[in-house]
Design an enzyme around this catalytic site. Structure first.
Site, PDB file in Angstrom:
ATOM      1  N   HIS A  64      -9.417   1.158   4.357  1.00  0.00           N
ATOM      2  CA  HIS A  64      -7.303   1.594   5.504  1.00  0.00           C
ATOM      3  C   HIS A  64      -8.578   2.588   6.423  1.00  0.00           C
ATOM      4  CE1 HIS A  64      -4.180   2.713   6.325  1.00  0.00           C
ATOM      5  NE2 HIS A  64      -3.783   0.867   5.734  1.00  0.00           N
ATOM      6  N   GLU A 113      -7.148   4.509   8.011  1.00  0.00           N
ATOM      7  CA  GLU A 113      -6.396   6.495   7.279  1.00  0.00           C
ATOM      8  C   GLU A 113      -7.647   6.379   6.649  1.00  0.00           C
ATOM      9  OE1 GLU A 113      -2.903   5.457   5.761  1.00  0.00           O
ATOM     10  OE2 GLU A 113      -2.010   5.480   7.124  1.00  0.00           O
ATOM     11  N   GLU A 156      -5.263  -4.963  10.655  1.00  0.00           N
ATOM     12  CA  GLU A 156      -4.480  -4.385  10.327  1.00  0.00           C
ATOM     13  C   GLU A 156      -5.364  -3.218  11.484  1.00  0.00           C
ATOM     14  OE1 GLU A 156      -2.546  -2.967   6.770  1.00  0.00           O
ATOM     15  OE2 GLU A 156      -4.321  -0.904   7.195  1.00  0.00           O
ATOM     16  N   SER A 196       3.165  -2.556  10.259  1.00  0.00           N
ATOM     17  CA  SER A 196       4.352  -2.238  10.880  1.00  0.00           C
ATOM     18  C   SER A 196       5.315  -3.554  10.267  1.00  0.00           C
ATOM     19  CB  SER A 196       5.389  -1.982  12.097  1.00  0.00           C
ATOM     20  OG  SER A 196       4.815  -0.322  12.282  1.00  0.00           O
ATOM     21  N   GLY A 236       1.741   2.285  10.511  1.00  0.00           N
ATOM     22  CA  GLY A 236       3.351   3.514  10.705  1.00  0.00           C
ATOM     23  C   GLY A 236       3.992   3.749  11.285  1.00  0.00           C
ATOM     24  N   ASN A 284       0.954  -1.166   0.010  1.00  0.00           N
ATOM     25  CA  ASN A 284      -0.211   0.139   0.059  1.00  0.00           C
ATOM     26  C   ASN A 284       0.843   1.398   0.358  1.00  0.00           C
ATOM     27  OD1 ASN A 284      -2.034   2.655   0.499  1.00  0.00           O
ATOM     28  ND2 ASN A 284      -2.156   1.526   2.566  1.00  0.00           N
ATOM     29  N   LYS A 341       0.082   4.697  -0.095  1.00  0.00           N
ATOM     30  CA  LYS A 341      -0.690   5.534   1.004  1.00  0.00           C
ATOM     31  C   LYS A 341      -0.100   6.531  -0.935  1.00  0.00           C
ATOM     32  CE  LYS A 341      -0.139   3.972   4.868  1.00  0.00           C
ATOM     33  NZ  LYS A 341       0.031   3.458   6.837  1.00  0.00           N
TER      34      LYS A 341
HETATM   35  C1  PEP Z   1      -0.653  -0.205   6.090  1.00  0.00           C
HETATM   36  O1  PEP Z   1      -0.933   0.936   6.166  1.00  0.00           O
HETATM   37  O2  PEP Z   1      -1.570  -1.163   4.774  1.00  0.00           O
HETATM   38  C2  PEP Z   1      -0.140  -0.809   6.611  1.00  0.00           C
HETATM   39  C3  PEP Z   1       0.542  -1.996   7.200  1.00  0.00           C
HETATM   40  O3  PEP Z   1       1.160   0.337   6.998  1.00  0.00           O
HETATM   41  P1  PEP Z   1       2.736  -0.098   7.653  1.00  0.00           P
HETATM   42  O4  PEP Z   1       3.160  -1.190   6.935  1.00  0.00           O
HETATM   43  O5  PEP Z   1       3.749   1.790   7.689  1.00  0.00           O
HETATM   44  O6  PEP Z   1       2.323   0.325   9.614  1.00  0.00           O
END
Ligand code: PEP
Length: 251
Positions: free
Chosen positions: A96, A98, A168, A214, A174, A9, A11
């Site tokens: 997601h 976000e 998630e 992460s 992040g 992803n 973003k």
């Molecule tokens: C995401 O935004 O889907 C995600 C998993 O981000 P990160 O791997 O940076 O934590």
């Protein structure tokens, strides 16, 4: 049987030129390996058609990070599922955290997006997950159950079978703070049991449930070794071809 999937992803990162270069790097890296998972990159809308032109879509799937909850019309600035599909993309990330947090996406809105994605032969990568306070208050199982029930459990078994889920935990996205493999496995097993309760064991066994938050080359192996974790949705580490490949090859 369900598939293992590693999906990036991106973003709101990379210019078109940077994005095409990154896609080419991932595409090139995949030539040397036979991954034990499907590999997907989800890019900004502006990049989709150009990225589609430079990758081998038999080895590298392409997806968007969102789509509109309407098919067409007076929705200035929105990008519809048919538009996404017309670029050659075959996946779309929906729900997601976000999008839920910053753009007010509710389960009602997500139901529309899921329907339009499926109508346009896009595979939704549907995200669910609790925020830190919900984890700390011990209500994470209920929160995730409600997210799935409200947005997805109206679907027929056939349509539900077309969806990839991504757990998630918002506190891990992040932040550098990964759920432990045990925390992730507990949730994935919980999700699979909910699916079994609604659609039966066969559908549950065939649903791919990815972990996101992460995930990096250094922790992917341990996470992917868990029986109910079928891959990852990768944010930050997907912006570097070597890191992303380090996760792809963790299977
Ligand atoms: C995401 O935004 O889907 C995600 C998993 O981000 P990160 O791997 O940076 O934590």
């Amino acid at each position: 049987m369900r598939k293992n999937v590693v999906a990036g992803n991106w973003k709101m990162n990379t210019t078109l030129q940077e994005g095409v270069a990154l896609a080419k790097d991932v595409n090139e890296a995949l030539k040397g390996v036979t991954p034990k998972c499907d590999v997907v990159i989800c890019t900004p809308f502006t990049h989709l058609a150009s990225v589609n032109a430079v990758i081998d879509t038999d080895k590298l799937g392409l997806g968007a990070e969102n789509c509109a909850d309407h098919k067409s019309g007076a929705y200035t600035g929105e990008v519809s599922a048919p538009m996404v599909a017309s670029t050659g993309a075959t996946y779309v990330i929906l729900g997601h955290s976000e999008r839920r947090q910053y753009y007010g996406e509710t389960s009602e809105i997500l139901k529309e997006k899921v329907a339009l994605a499926l109508e346009n032969n896009l595979t939704p990568i549907f995200c669910i997950g609790e925020v830190l306070a919900e984890r700390e208050n011990g209500i994470y199982n209920e929160v995730v159950k409600k997210q799935i029930e409200d947005a997805l459990f109206h679907l027929s078994a056939e349509d539900f079978g077309k969806i990839i889920l991504a757990y998630e935990p918002v506190w891990a996205i992040g932040t550098g703070k990964t759920a432990t493999p045990e925390q992730a496995e507990d949730m994935h097993a919980h999700i699979r049991s909910l699916i079994a309760g609604r659609y039966g064991k066969e559908v549950a066994d065939n649903t791919s449930i990815l972990y996101g938050g992460s995930c990096k080359p250094s922790n992917a192996k341990e996470l992917f070794a868990k029986p109910d974790i079928d891959g990852g949705l990768i944010g930050g580490a997907a912006l570097d071809a070597a890191s992303f490949m380090g996760i792809v090859t963790a299977f």
